[in-house]
Design a protein around this motif. Structure first.
Motif, short mmCIF file in Angstrom:
data_model
loop_
_atom_site.label_atom_id
_atom_site.label_comp_id
_atom_site.label_asym_id
_atom_site.label_seq_id
_atom_site.Cartn_x
_atom_site.Cartn_y
_atom_site.Cartn_z
N LEU A 272 0.82 -1.22 0.00
CA LEU A 272 0.00 0.00 0.00
C LEU A 272 0.85 1.25 0.00
N GLY A 273 0.30 2.31 -0.61
CA GLY A 273 0.91 3.62 -0.51
C GLY A 273 0.41 4.35 0.73
N PHE A 274 0.94 5.54 0.98
CA PHE A 274 0.43 6.36 2.08
C PHE A 274 -1.01 6.76 1.78
N SER A 275 -1.85 6.75 2.81
CA SER A 275 -3.29 6.87 2.56
C SER A 275 -3.81 8.29 2.57
N ASP A 346 1.07 3.70 8.94
CA ASP A 346 0.19 4.61 8.22
C ASP A 346 -1.18 4.65 8.89
N THR A 347 -1.97 5.66 8.57
CA THR A 347 -3.31 5.80 9.15
C THR A 347 -4.27 4.71 8.69
N ASN A 348 -3.92 4.00 7.60
CA ASN A 348 -4.75 2.88 7.15
C ASN A 348 -4.36 1.57 7.84
N GLY A 349 -3.41 1.61 8.78
CA GLY A 349 -2.98 0.43 9.51
C GLY A 349 -1.84 -0.31 8.87
N ALA A 350 -1.41 0.08 7.68
CA ALA A 350 -0.28 -0.58 7.03
C ALA A 350 1.02 -0.17 7.72
#
Length: 389
Positions: A272-275, A346-350
């Protein structure tokens, strides 16, 4: 020295074969692990070689000297018997006299040496003094079976690094209205104790994995309050969504000033990229004040630029303290050395990491050194005759 004592005892027995000692009185039995549970529960398994230590409280427990004519005299202790689904009189070495109001007993289980089979159910406890006199207490303790584990229901949406992840544990012989100890155990890391949400029934426990639990495969251990435990090997495989390959520029900064950096994310496949929110960035490093303990030091002024880039400031001078630094020597700063890894959430949990091999190095302005392409700091040789660092 023992002859007068022996003569007195023989005279006492000769005078009356009906002489009895004091009659004890039983107050209760206590499991030290669950002092407020009445009647106490005792597991019929595990307990080590000696079994489960229990306390028998009452009055007028009265041992008497025995074998006074031998070279190894010993006391004749009160006899303790359990009566219920089966009857068991404890061996002398399993009973310890503390005072007239307290006996300590080690209840054997099927796993002790020697083993003893105690079927589940309610038991009375009976205490008999050596010279006679017996007391009995009905329903003094309850023998129960150990827990068993059958499976763990993993979080339906996977594990979250930022939020608690719910788990359901299935098995048998869980204790409702209690709080068993639930532990995640890994051979290559520390144990993690879980918070018990509820013991829903004797076959179901609801709990949760704390946010930020390190990734890996874990055994799950459930320990009932009365002492017995069950283990489900390799029950959990904790993983989190992954960011792409992370790199940092520049890769070094002075120990005497905070250093701005740019972090680049190159995701491929399922990475994933930064969200779009503000991710958390940490430098895994040591401080000048505590050079032997590695810590996760938050980076400052983290700013989202694009799905592949964020900027931040490494607090090389201020460390955990708020900038600006008041002392130009930066005593609260990060210790000279490295390279240090950078962890990212990251804020998406990644999650992702710039490994130490490609990480950030803190350069001392007082050291003459070079930063090679590999990133490790090389000190210049000391002056002739000076000791090596």
């Amino acid at each position: 020295m023992r002859l007068p004592v022996a003569a007195a005892l023989l005279a006492l027995v000769a005078c009356s074969r009906t002489t009895e000692g004091p009659t004890p009185r039983l107050v209760g039995v206590i499991n030290p692990r669950t002092r407020n549970v009445t009647p106490p529960l005792v597991c019929n398994a595990q307990g080590g070689e000696r079994g489960w230590r229990m306390e028998v409280s009452g009055e007028a427990f009265a041992p008497m000297p025995g074998d006074v004519l031998s070279d190894a005299p010993m006391a004749a202790l009160p006899e303790v018997t359990l009566r219920g689904p089966t009857t068991l009189t404890l061996a002398r070495e399993r009973v310890a006299y503390v005072r007239p109001e307290l006996l300590l007993v080690d209840l054997p289980t099927r796993d002790t040496t020697p083993p003893a089979e105690l079927p589940e159910g309610s038991y009375s406890v009976e205490v008999t003094n050596p010279l006679g006199g017996t007391a009995s207490l009905a329903d003094a303790l309850v023998v129960v079976a150990p827990p068993t584990l059958t499976r763990v229901v993993q979080p339906p949406g996977g594990y979250s690094f930022l939020e608690p992840s719910p788990l359901v544990i299935e098995g048998t012989h869980f204790r409702t209205n209690t709080f068993p100890v639930i532990t995640l155990r890994r051979t290559d890391g520390p144990q993690q104790t879980l918070f018990v949400t509820a013991v829903v029934s004797s076959t179901r426990i609801e709990t949760e994995v704390p946010p930020g639990t390190p990734e890996g495969r874990y055994d799950l251990v459930v320990t009932n309050p009365e002492g017995c435990a069950a283990t489900l090997p390799q029950a959990l495989d904790i993983t989190y969504p992954k960011l792409g390959t992370l790199t940092v520029e520049p890769r070094s900064g002075s120990a005497l000033t905070n250093q701005p950096i740019t972090l680049t994310n190159a995701p491929t496949g399922s990475q994933l990229g930064f969200s779009g929110g503000v991710p958390r960035l940490f430098l895994v490093a040591t401080l000048k004040k505590d050079p032997f303990f590695e810590q996760e030091i938050p980076l400052r002024d983290v700013t989202f630029v694009s799905p592949t880039q964020v900027t931040a400031v490494v607090p090389t001078c201020t460390g955990f303290e708020e900038p600006p630094a008041t002392d130009p020597k930066c005593p609260d700063g990060i210790r000279f050395g490295g390279p240090y890894a950078i962890k990212v959430v990251d804020t998406n949990g990644a999650v992702g990491e710039v490994p130490a091999s490609a990480g950030f190095t803190v350069v001392s302005d007082e050291a003459e050194g070079l930063m090679p392409e590999g990133g490790a700091l090389e000190l210049a040789p000391p002056p002739h005759g000076a000791p090596a660092p």
